[in-house]
Design a protein around this motif. Structure first.
Motif, short mmCIF file in Angstrom:
data_model
loop_
_atom_site.label_atom_id
_atom_site.label_comp_id
_atom_site.label_asym_id
_atom_site.label_seq_id
_atom_site.Cartn_x
_atom_site.Cartn_y
_atom_site.Cartn_z
N ALA A 67 0.85 -1.20 0.00
CA ALA A 67 0.00 0.00 0.00
C ALA A 67 0.88 1.25 0.00
N ARG A 68 1.90 1.24 0.86
CA ARG A 68 2.81 2.41 0.90
C ARG A 68 3.54 2.58 -0.43
N TRP A 69 3.94 1.45 -1.01
CA TRP A 69 4.66 1.51 -2.29
C TRP A 69 3.76 2.08 -3.39
N ARG A 70 2.50 1.62 -3.41
CA ARG A 70 1.57 2.13 -4.42
C ARG A 70 1.39 3.65 -4.27
N ALA A 71 1.27 4.09 -3.01
CA ALA A 71 1.07 5.52 -2.78
C ALA A 71 2.24 6.34 -3.33
N ASN A 72 3.44 5.78 -3.29
CA ASN A 72 4.63 6.52 -3.72
C ASN A 72 4.96 6.36 -5.19
N HIS A 73 4.54 5.27 -5.80
CA HIS A 73 5.07 4.95 -7.13
C HIS A 73 4.06 4.77 -8.25
N VAL A 74 2.78 4.56 -7.93
CA VAL A 74 1.84 4.20 -9.00
C VAL A 74 0.65 5.15 -9.04
N GLY A 75 0.29 5.53 -10.26
CA GLY A 75 -0.95 6.26 -10.47
C GLY A 75 -1.90 5.37 -11.25
N PHE A 76 -3.15 5.27 -10.78
CA PHE A 76 -4.11 4.37 -11.42
C PHE A 76 -5.19 5.15 -12.16
N VAL A 77 -5.51 4.67 -13.37
CA VAL A 77 -6.64 5.23 -14.12
C VAL A 77 -7.55 4.07 -14.51
N PHE A 78 -8.84 4.20 -14.15
CA PHE A 78 -9.78 3.10 -14.38
C PHE A 78 -10.75 3.43 -15.52
N GLN A 79 -11.38 2.37 -16.03
CA GLN A 79 -12.32 2.56 -17.13
C GLN A 79 -13.49 3.48 -16.73
N PHE A 80 -14.02 3.24 -15.53
CA PHE A 80 -15.19 4.04 -15.09
C PHE A 80 -14.78 5.15 -14.13
N TYR A 81 -13.58 5.61 -14.26
CA TYR A 81 -13.02 6.79 -13.54
C TYR A 81 -12.87 6.56 -12.05
N ASN A 82 -13.89 5.92 -11.44
CA ASN A 82 -13.87 5.65 -10.00
C ASN A 82 -13.52 6.87 -9.16
N LEU A 83 -14.21 7.96 -9.45
CA LEU A 83 -14.06 9.15 -8.61
C LEU A 83 -15.04 9.06 -7.45
N MET A 84 -14.71 9.78 -6.37
CA MET A 84 -15.63 9.80 -5.23
C MET A 84 -16.78 10.75 -5.58
N PRO A 85 -18.02 10.26 -5.65
CA PRO A 85 -19.13 11.09 -6.15
C PRO A 85 -19.45 12.30 -5.28
N MET A 86 -19.09 12.19 -3.97
CA MET A 86 -19.49 13.29 -3.06
C MET A 86 -18.41 14.36 -2.96
N LEU A 87 -17.26 14.13 -3.62
CA LEU A 87 -16.17 15.12 -3.55
C LEU A 87 -16.06 15.88 -4.86
N SER A 88 -15.61 17.13 -4.76
CA SER A 88 -15.38 17.92 -5.96
C SER A 88 -14.17 17.34 -6.71
N ALA A 89 -14.01 17.80 -7.96
CA ALA A 89 -12.87 17.33 -8.75
C ALA A 89 -11.56 17.60 -8.01
N GLN A 90 -11.44 18.78 -7.45
CA GLN A 90 -10.21 19.13 -6.74
C GLN A 90 -9.98 18.22 -5.54
N ARG A 91 -11.04 17.96 -4.75
CA ARG A 91 -10.92 17.09 -3.57
C ARG A 91 -10.57 15.66 -4.00
N ASN A 92 -11.13 15.23 -5.14
CA ASN A 92 -10.79 13.90 -5.65
C ASN A 92 -9.30 13.81 -5.98
N VAL A 93 -8.81 14.87 -6.59
CA VAL A 93 -7.40 14.86 -6.99
C VAL A 93 -6.50 14.92 -5.75
#
Lengths: 388, 230
Positions: B82-108
């Protein structure tokens, strides 16, 4: 603190559901606050008997059984007893049974000597009281409640004592003055009190002459209360009227418990409320987490560890329960004056609300832990498999 | 050839469901050089997503070695991963998987919550990432107020904001129309060419794969061939 916006936003993800859950928890804690306060009031009574230097002597077997007035002299002779007075339960109401009046026949000399400095009463009123056989001193709040005036006559109906003159239960007194408690915390406790002469009561009643309900003693050294109590009770051991002497507050407790174990009844009600609440809030939390499995999986994907996920879900549960508890308890605090009106003679304390916050935290942990553990154990690959 | 950012040696992945065991990857060996944009293609069930999960540290192999950004992932526990992923990997999914209750900025900002950055710094970095993907003007909007293409740009900004070593994209254009898909793919291409990001993208779409520098084809848990796009 940096996670607060995330937790807050998650909490309000389904606004309607959150509002209804909040309302149910608020109502539960409003009830909790009110019942807990009542329970506290009954556990910490102060019905006009203040200080640790007061003892009460009653019949050993029941406070409804009388004791001979002649015991007063023997009790006074016990070393350490400063003063002794005697009182009987009059059981009075004014016009209708709902208008309870805490009328007490008291011996004017010993009673006011024992309670020296506890009442605010004018010298003129006291003088008038001493000089008038049918006089009554009435608490100012009671005067105001029934619109009584000084100089007026007040008829009281006793539920126990008939008069030997006509066999009637109706007694009439002349209001000669008012009194108030010097200690503001006693104001509520004495708000229904009316004092009248024991001599009148004893002479006029048709039965029980020469008997009293209980004795009240003031001791010089409160630390000696226990041995003094034993010495008083030893005086009357093996007599037809054995006694039980105890601190004044213990007596009040015993008196209240005549009505039943109020604490048990209140706790039973609260138990039922919180048991229901556990299912309701627990189910809401579980449903909320179930709906957010893909979102939780995304957080884990981004690098949120198991501990953080557990903490986020628990924090959400804590936030929900504590906010609702604070609102519910604040409402119950605001309702204290109303409860006080309904429980005349019993003092209430806002400190009784403190356990409510602890209950809220406990509730949050119980309902939050199962979904939090579920979220923590979430397998990212499986959770994302349905929606990537 | 530059150093490999991803290196797999004889990797097997087997899933056990009850009494059934399914071999998804078998003896897979692969090197992806740093700064490369690779498209992983193949039919459904060929093991593309499983391979992507292994490279992204979301899953661990049943056998073999996986080294990504110099770290042996097959030797890490869940917490370390988990720590390694936080430091080294960025994930992009087919259905975006954004948090619906957060603004774009908060999601980022979400990946930055795992750093020691202040609130102001997190906001600045999030806005910078949104600017990079050309959607800063939608920073205050929630996901349901964004088009698919815009939501995917926000997702890409979220993947980029912590400056990861590698971008892992699973069908990033699978839910987009052609125009939006091409815009997102062009954006990925810019991130690769101008910002040097290593990108591994799973796609079914041959047109999408053309944006990558190299195409890898998989079938039945094995790599078939490696091609180089124009």
């Amino acid at each position: 603190m940096k996670y607060f916006p995330l937790i807050w936003a998650t909490l309000w993800r389904k606004k309607t559901r959150t509002i209804f859950t909040l309302l149910s928890v608020i109502v539960a804690f409003l009830l909790f606050g009110m019942l807990e306060t009542v329970d506290y009031a009954f556990s910490h009574p102060s019905n006009g008997i203040t200080g640790a230097n007061k003892l009460i002597t009653t019949n050993k077997y029941s406070i409804t059984l009388s004791l001979p007035l002649s015991f007063a002299q023997q009790i006074r002779s016990v070393p350490g007893v400063d003063e002794v007075t005697w009182i009987s339960w009059f059981g009075a109401y004014y016009q209708e049974s709902k208008n309870f009046v805490f009328a007490l026949p008291v011996d004017s000399e010993t009673y006011f000597n024992l309670h020296q400095g506890e009442f605010v009463v004018s010298d003129a009123a006291m003088q008038q009281y001493r000089n008038t056989r049918t006089a009554a001193l009435v608490n100012s709040a009671l005067m105001k409640k029934f619109g009584w005036k000084i100089g007026g006559k007040v008829p009281l109906h006793s539920t126990i004592w008939t008069k030997k003159s006509d066999g009637s239960l109706d007694w009439t007194f002349d209001i000669v003055g008012t009194f108030d408690a010097k200690d503001p915390t006693q104001a509520s406790a004495q708000s229904t009190t009316l004092l009248f002469h024991y001599e009148l009561f004893d002479e006029a009643r048709s039965f029980g002459k020469g008997m009293v309900g209980w004795f009240e003693e003031r001791v010089a050294d409160p630390s000696q209360s226990a041995p003094i109590s034993n010495r008083i009770d030893a005086l009357f051991a093996n007599s037809p009227n054995e006694t039980k002497t105890q601190p004044a507050n213990d007596f009040t407790m015993a008196f209240i418990k005549q009505f039943g174990d109020i604490g048990f009844v209140l706790r039973a009600i609260l138990g039922a409320v919180f048991f229901t609440l556990l299912f309701l809030t627990g189910n809401t939390m579980m449903q909320s987490v179930r709906e957010r499995i893909p979102e939780l999986a995304v957080l884990k994907t981004l690098g949120f560890g198991d501990g953080k996920i557990l903490g986020l879900v628990l924090a959400e549960s804590l936030l929900l329960c504590v906010i609702a508890a604070v609102i519910g308890l604040a409402l119950s605090y605001a309702a204290l004056p109303i409860i006080k009106q309904g429980l005349r003679g019993v003092e209430l304390s806002p400190t009784a609300l403190i356990p409510g916050i602890a209950a809220a935290v406990l509730l949050a942990l119980i309902v939050g832990l199962p979904p939090a553990i579920r979220a923590m154990k979430l397998n990212i690959v499986d959770a994302l498999a349905d929606r990537r | 050839m530059s150093e490999a950012i991803v290196s797999l040696r004889n990797v097997d992945k087997r899933y056990v469901r009850g009494k059934q065991s399914v071999d998804v990857l078998q003896g897979l060996t692969l090197d992806i050089p740093k700064g490369e944009f690779v498209a992983l293609m193949g039919p459904s069930g060929s093991g593309k997503t499983t391979l992507l999960n292994l490279i992204g540290g979301l899953d661990t192999p049943s056998a073999g070695e996986i080294t990504v950004a110099g770290q042996r992932l097959d030797q890490l526990g869940q917490g370390a991963l988990a720590r390694w992923r936080a430091n080294h990997v960025g994930f992009v999914f087919q259905f975006y998987n954004l948090m619906p209750m957060l603004s774009a900025q908060r999601n980022v900002e979400l990946p930055l919550l795992l750093t020691n950055l202040s609130s102001a710094q997190r906001k600045t970095n999030a806005l910078a990432a949104l600017t990079l993907v050309g959607i800063a003007d939608r920073a205050k909007h929630k996901p349901n107020e964004l088009s698919g293409g815009q939501a995917q740009r926000v997702a890409i900004a979220r993947a980029l904001v912590a400056d990861p070593t590698i971008l892992v994209c699973d069908e990033p254009t699978g839910d987009l129309d052609r125009k939006s898909a091409d815009e997102v793919l062009h954006l990925l291409q810019i991130l690769n060419r101008e910002h040097g990001k290593s990108i591994i993208m799973v796609t079914h779409d041959p047109k999408a794969a053309e944006f990558a520098g190299r195409q890898l084809h998989m079938d039945k848990g094995a790599l078939l061939e490696a091609g180089v796009a124009a």
